[in-house]
Enzyme design. Structure first.
Site, PDB file in Angstrom:
ATOM      1  N   ASP A   8       1.549  -3.718  -5.681  1.00  0.00           N
ATOM      2  CA  ASP A   8       2.422  -4.680  -6.363  1.00  0.00           C
ATOM      3  C   ASP A   8       3.790  -4.065  -6.592  1.00  0.00           C
ATOM      4  O   ASP A   8       4.821  -4.595  -6.202  1.00  0.00           O
ATOM      5  CB  ASP A   8       1.812  -5.100  -7.703  1.00  0.00           C
ATOM      6  CG  ASP A   8       0.377  -5.573  -7.557  1.00  0.00           C
ATOM      7  OD1 ASP A   8      -0.544  -4.777  -7.845  1.00  0.00           O
ATOM      8  OD2 ASP A   8       0.187  -6.692  -7.093  1.00  0.00           O
ATOM      9  N   TYR A  11      -9.022   2.997   0.210  1.00  0.00           N
ATOM     10  CA  TYR A  11      -9.600   2.772  -1.109  1.00  0.00           C
ATOM     11  C   TYR A  11     -10.764   3.735  -1.332  1.00  0.00           C
ATOM     12  O   TYR A  11     -11.379   4.227  -0.373  1.00  0.00           O
ATOM     13  CB  TYR A  11     -10.046   1.320  -1.243  1.00  0.00           C
ATOM     14  CG  TYR A  11      -8.871   0.374  -1.207  1.00  0.00           C
ATOM     15  CD1 TYR A  11      -8.667  -0.497  -0.160  1.00  0.00           C
ATOM     16  CD2 TYR A  11      -7.921   0.395  -2.231  1.00  0.00           C
ATOM     17  CE1 TYR A  11      -7.568  -1.328  -0.109  1.00  0.00           C
ATOM     18  CE2 TYR A  11      -6.806  -0.422  -2.198  1.00  0.00           C
ATOM     19  CZ  TYR A  11      -6.634  -1.282  -1.126  1.00  0.00           C
ATOM     20  OH  TYR A  11      -5.519  -2.084  -1.078  1.00  0.00           O
ATOM     21  N   GLN A  51       8.026   7.111  -2.590  1.00  0.00           N
ATOM     22  CA  GLN A  51       7.816   6.052  -1.591  1.00  0.00           C
ATOM     23  C   GLN A  51       8.623   6.240  -0.307  1.00  0.00           C
ATOM     24  O   GLN A  51       8.060   6.155   0.791  1.00  0.00           O
ATOM     25  CB  GLN A  51       8.086   4.689  -2.190  1.00  0.00           C
ATOM     26  CG  GLN A  51       7.592   3.541  -1.330  1.00  0.00           C
ATOM     27  CD  GLN A  51       8.019   2.190  -1.843  1.00  0.00           C
ATOM     28  OE1 GLN A  51       9.172   1.972  -2.194  1.00  0.00           O
ATOM     29  NE2 GLN A  51       7.092   1.255  -1.900  1.00  0.00           N
ATOM     30  N   ARG A  80      -3.829   1.001   3.921  1.00  0.00           N
ATOM     31  CA  ARG A  80      -4.561   0.023   3.119  1.00  0.00           C
ATOM     32  C   ARG A  80      -3.638  -1.036   2.551  1.00  0.00           C
ATOM     33  O   ARG A  80      -2.419  -1.001   2.765  1.00  0.00           O
ATOM     34  CB  ARG A  80      -5.301   0.748   1.991  1.00  0.00           C
ATOM     35  CG  ARG A  80      -4.401   1.268   0.891  1.00  0.00           C
ATOM     36  CD  ARG A  80      -5.154   2.087  -0.136  1.00  0.00           C
ATOM     37  NE  ARG A  80      -4.492   2.043  -1.429  1.00  0.00           N
ATOM     38  CZ  ARG A  80      -4.758   2.868  -2.451  1.00  0.00           C
ATOM     39  NH1 ARG A  80      -5.647   3.849  -2.294  1.00  0.00           N
ATOM     40  NH2 ARG A  80      -4.144   2.746  -3.606  1.00  0.00           N
ATOM     41  N   GLY A  81      -4.220  -1.983   1.819  1.00  0.00           N
ATOM     42  CA  GLY A  81      -3.455  -2.934   1.039  1.00  0.00           C
ATOM     43  C   GLY A  81      -2.411  -3.703   1.815  1.00  0.00           C
ATOM     44  O   GLY A  81      -2.715  -4.395   2.777  1.00  0.00           O
ATOM     45  N   GLU A  82      -1.182  -3.554   1.421  1.00  0.00           N
ATOM     46  CA  GLU A  82      -0.086  -4.325   1.994  1.00  0.00           C
ATOM     47  C   GLU A  82       1.087  -3.464   2.416  1.00  0.00           C
ATOM     48  O   GLU A  82       1.461  -3.449   3.589  1.00  0.00           O
ATOM     49  CB  GLU A  82       0.384  -5.404   0.999  1.00  0.00           C
ATOM     50  CG  GLU A  82       1.511  -6.259   1.492  1.00  0.00           C
ATOM     51  CD  GLU A  82       1.664  -7.559   0.692  1.00  0.00           C
ATOM     52  OE1 GLU A  82       2.768  -8.102   0.672  1.00  0.00           O
ATOM     53  OE2 GLU A  82       0.670  -8.014   0.087  1.00  0.00           O
ATOM     54  N   ASP A  83       1.679  -2.712   1.514  1.00  0.00           N
ATOM     55  CA  ASP A  83       2.932  -2.030   1.846  1.00  0.00           C
ATOM     56  C   ASP A  83       2.719  -0.908   2.846  1.00  0.00           C
ATOM     57  O   ASP A  83       3.446  -0.800   3.838  1.00  0.00           O
ATOM     58  CB  ASP A  83       3.622  -1.509   0.586  1.00  0.00           C
ATOM     59  CG  ASP A  83       5.037  -1.026   0.881  1.00  0.00           C
ATOM     60  OD1 ASP A  83       5.277   0.185   0.762  1.00  0.00           O
ATOM     61  OD2 ASP A  83       5.861  -1.859   1.307  1.00  0.00           O
ATOM     62  N   SER A  84       1.703  -0.054   2.637  1.00  0.00           N
ATOM     63  CA  SER A  84       1.442   1.018   3.610  1.00  0.00           C
ATOM     64  C   SER A  84       1.038   0.422   4.955  1.00  0.00           C
ATOM     65  O   SER A  84       1.379   0.959   6.015  1.00  0.00           O
ATOM     66  CB  SER A  84       0.355   1.965   3.095  1.00  0.00           C
ATOM     67  OG  SER A  84      -0.876   1.282   2.915  1.00  0.00           O
TER      68      SER A  84
HETATM   69  O1  TRH Z   1      -1.995   0.687  -3.390  1.00  0.00           O
HETATM   70  P1  TRH Z   1      -2.453  -0.416  -2.556  1.00  0.00           P
HETATM   71  O2  TRH Z   1      -3.871  -0.538  -2.320  1.00  0.00           O
HETATM   72  O3  TRH Z   1      -1.927  -1.780  -3.163  1.00  0.00           O
HETATM   73  C1  TRH Z   1      -2.718  -2.911  -3.259  1.00  0.00           C
HETATM   74  C2  TRH Z   1      -2.353  -3.846  -2.226  1.00  0.00           C
HETATM   75  O4  TRH Z   1      -1.018  -4.110  -2.248  1.00  0.00           O
HETATM   76  C3  TRH Z   1      -3.072  -5.143  -2.380  1.00  0.00           C
HETATM   77  O5  TRH Z   1      -2.590  -6.096  -1.486  1.00  0.00           O
HETATM   78  C4  TRH Z   1      -2.875  -5.661  -3.719  1.00  0.00           C
HETATM   79  O6  TRH Z   1      -3.663  -6.788  -3.877  1.00  0.00           O
HETATM   80  C5  TRH Z   1      -3.312  -4.603  -4.656  1.00  0.00           C
HETATM   81  O7  TRH Z   1      -2.509  -3.439  -4.484  1.00  0.00           O
HETATM   82  C6  TRH Z   1      -3.156  -5.098  -6.021  1.00  0.00           C
HETATM   83  O8  TRH Z   1      -1.782  -0.338  -1.127  1.00  0.00           O
HETATM   84  P2  TRH Z   1      -0.296  -0.548  -0.616  1.00  0.00           P
HETATM   85  O9  TRH Z   1       0.085  -1.980  -0.675  1.00  0.00           O
HETATM   86  O10 TRH Z   1      -0.221   0.106   0.675  1.00  0.00           O
HETATM   87  O11 TRH Z   1       0.614   0.245  -1.652  1.00  0.00           O
HETATM   88  C7  TRH Z   1       0.644   1.652  -1.672  1.00  0.00           C
HETATM   89  C8  TRH Z   1       2.052   2.119  -1.983  1.00  0.00           C
HETATM   90  O12 TRH Z   1       2.043   3.531  -2.276  1.00  0.00           O
HETATM   91  C9  TRH Z   1       3.032   1.921  -0.825  1.00  0.00           C
HETATM   92  O13 TRH Z   1       4.260   1.414  -1.316  1.00  0.00           O
HETATM   93  C10 TRH Z   1       3.260   3.334  -0.292  1.00  0.00           C
HETATM   94  C11 TRH Z   1       3.124   4.135  -1.555  1.00  0.00           C
HETATM   95  N1  TRH Z   1       2.818   5.562  -1.370  1.00  0.00           N
HETATM   96  C12 TRH Z   1       3.755   6.469  -1.814  1.00  0.00           C
HETATM   97  O14 TRH Z   1       4.825   6.103  -2.320  1.00  0.00           O
HETATM   98  N2  TRH Z   1       3.476   7.804  -1.689  1.00  0.00           N
HETATM   99  C13 TRH Z   1       2.335   8.271  -1.095  1.00  0.00           C
HETATM  100  O15 TRH Z   1       2.139   9.477  -0.982  1.00  0.00           O
HETATM  101  C14 TRH Z   1       1.376   7.295  -0.632  1.00  0.00           C
HETATM  102  C15 TRH Z   1       0.123   7.746  -0.007  1.00  0.00           C
HETATM  103  C16 TRH Z   1       1.645   5.946  -0.801  1.00  0.00           C
END
Ligand code: TRH
Length: 395
Positions: free
Chosen positions: A31, A210, A272, A288-292
Site C-alpha cells: 500500500d 510471503y 525502495q 510478490r504483491g503489486e509493487d515488486s
Molecule cells: O509488501 P507486499 O506484499 O504488499 C502487498 C501487496 O501490495 C498487495 O497487493 C496488497 O494487497 C498488500 O500489500 C496489502 O508487496 P509489494 O506490493 O511488492 O510491496 C513491497 C514493497 O517493498 C515494494 O515497494 C518494494 C519494497 N521493498 C523495498 O523498498 N526494499 C526491499 O528491500 C524490498 C525487498 C522491498
C-alpha cells in the site's frame, strides 16, 4: 518537455496544483510502496504539490529510511508527508485532487470539507492492480457519495490501453540500461550488500515472497538443480526458513551459507529506490504483491509472482489472468514452464520439476522478458494518466 498541466489556468500552475494521497497500511509494504512511488513521481515529473497522508509511518520509514517516524509533517523526496492520525484535523484544507488509495476511506471531516470547496476536488479511488479482463469495464466508473455532492472515480492500474497503466518513472529504463551495461554497477550493488560479486556461472535469483511461501521446498530444488545457484533473500520472515534449511539458528543480513551448489545470501531490506538494483542484478526474480511485481517486469528479467493470497483461491484466477497475458508471444514450452512454476509456487506444490523446466528455457524467457517490458512501456505510465485524467476533470 512541457508539463501536461500547462493548459491549466495560470493561477493553478503558479500555485502548483495540490494533490492529496491517503494511504492506510493494511499489511505488508505494498500500500505504502505504491503510494510513495506515485507521490514522488507526481511531484518530480508533473510539478505537482503532493501531500501524502499515511497512518503507519514506521512502515513508511522501512521504505524511506531518511524519513522521521515521529514527525507529523516532513518533506521527503519532494513530497509533503503527513501522519494520518485517527482523529483527523478537521481544519485541513482539501487539495484540488484527492487520491483515496485502495479504498482506504477518507476522514469524514475531510469529505465534508471537500463538499464545501467552491470548486469540487477530483476524487479518485486508486484500485489494486489486476490483469483480469473485467478491469477494463470498471476503469473510470464513478460512484456518487450517498449524502454529499461528491463523485468518486475508480481508477484501475492495468496492462492494457483501456486501463490506467502501470507505475513507471520517466528515466527508469535509462537507469536500468546504464546499470545493465556496466558490470561494475551490479558488482557495486553486491559489495554494498556485504558480499563479493556472484560467481560468473551462478544463476542469480532474488527471493521476495510471503511467509507462507514454501521456502523449504524451493531451496532444496535450487540445491538439487545441477547448476550453481545464488539465492538472495532480503531481510524478512523468509530468512528464518532459509536458516532452518541450512541447519543454522539464524541467517542475518550480510551472511551467506552454502548447501551443495546453492549459495544463500541474506540481504538488508533496502530503501525502495535501491530495490531495483537487486532485480537488475539477478537472472530470475521471485516477487510478490503489486509493487515488486511491477518492478520485476520493468527489470526485463524472468519473474515468478507470489500473489497476495485471497479467500477461495480467488488469487489463482488473478495469477492465471496475468500468466495468459504474459505468455502472449512467448514460445509455447517456455510459456508452459513459467506458468507451471508460478502455479506450483503459489499452490505449495513440489518445485523440482517446474524449476528445472524454467532453468533449461532461461534464454527464451530472458528474451521474452525484454519484449514484455518494452511492449508495456509503449503505453503512458500510471502517474501520467492520473495527471491527465485530473486535468481533464478540472478543465
Ligand atoms: O509488501 P507486499 O506484499 O504488499 C502487498 C501487496 O501490495 C498487495 O497487493 C496488497 O494487497 C498488500 O500489500 C496489502 O508487496 P509489494 O506490493 O511488492 O510491496 C513491497 C514493497 O517493498 C515494494 O515497494 C518494494 C519494497 N521493498 C523495498 O523498498 N526494499 C526491499 O528491500 C524490498 C525487498 C522491498
Amino acid at each position: 518537455m512541457q508539463s501536461p498541466l500547462s493548459s491549466i489556468p495560470r493561477d493553478h500552475a503558479a500555485s502548483r496544483l495540490r494533490w492529496d494521497i491517503f494511504c492506510a497500511v493494511i499489511d505488508n509494504f505494498g500500500d505504502i510502496g505504491v503510494c510513495w512511488r506515485l507521490a514522488r513521481q507526481l511531484a518530480a515529473e508533473h510539478g505537482l504539490a503532493v501531500r501524502l497522508w499515511v497512518d503507519d509511518l514506521a512502515r513508511f520509514v522501512q521504505l524511506c529510511p531518511q524519513a522521521d517516524p515521529l514527525a507529523d509533517a516532513q518533506t521527503v523526496g519532494g513530497v509533503d508527508v503527513r501522519r494520518w492520525h485517527a482523529t483527523f484535523d478537521a481544519g485541513v484544507e482539501p487539495a484540488a485532487v484527492v487520491i483515496e488509495a485502495f479504498a482506504c476511506e477518507l476522514p469524514a471531516s475531510y469529505l465534508v470539507a471537500m463538499a464545501g470547496r467552491a470548486r469540487q476536488p477530483v476524487w479518485i479511488n486508486l484500485e489494486y492492480l489486476s490483469a483480469e479482463a473485467w478491469v477494463e469495464d470498471c476503469h473510470l466508473m464513478t460512484s456518487p457519495h450517498p449524502r454529499l455532492p461528491l463523485v468518486k472515480h475508480f481508477f484501475f492500474p492495468g496492462f492494457t490501453p483501456r486501463t490506467g497503466g502501470l507505475l513507471r518513472e520517466r528515466d527508469l529504463f535509462a537507469r536500468r540500461d546504464a546499470f545493465l551495461a556496466d558490470r561494475r554497477a551490479s558488482d557495486a550493488f553486491w559489495r554494498a550488500s556485504g558480499f563479493a560479486p556472484p560467481p560468473p556461472d551462478a544463476v542469480c535469483v532474488s527471493l521476495f515472497a510471503y511467509r507462507h511461501g514454501d521456502v523449504l521446498g524451493l531451496l532444496p530444488a535450487f540445491a538439487g538443480c545441477g547448476r550453481p545457484v545464488l539465492c538472495a533473500i532480503p531481510d524478512g520472515p523468509l530468512l528464518d526458513e532459509a536458516a532452518r534449511f541450512l541447519g543454522r539458528d539464524t541467517l542475518r543480513p550480510g551472511e551467506e551459507a552454502m548447501a551443495g551448489n546453492l549459495r544463500v545470501r541474506a540481504l538488508p531490506f533496502v530503501a525502495q529506490p535501491d530495490y531495483d538494483a537487486l532485480l537488475w542484478s539477478c537472472d530470475i526474480n521471485f516477487v510478490r504483491g503489486e509493487d515488486s511485481f511491477v518492478r520485476a517486469q520493468w527489470a526485463a528479467r524472468p519473474l515468478v509472482w507470489h500473489i497476495y493470497p485471497q479467500a477461495q483461491d480467488v488469487h489463482l484466477g488473478k495469477l492465471d489472468a496475468f500468466m495468459t497475458r504474459y505468455a502472449e508471444g512467448l514460445d509455447g514450452e517456455a510459456g508452459a514452464a513459467i506458468r507451471r512454476l508460478a502455479h506450483a509456487w503459489n499452490a505449495g506444490d513440489v518445485l523440482d520439476a517446474p524449476l528445472a523446466g524454467v532453468l533449461v528455457r532461461l534464454p527464451a524467457l530472458q528474451a521474452h522478458a525484454s519484449v514484455w517490458a518494452a511492449r508495456l512501456a509503449e503505453r503512458p505510465d500510471l502517474a501520467t494518466r492520473l495527471a491527465e485524467f485530473a486535468r481533464d476533470q478540472l478543465e
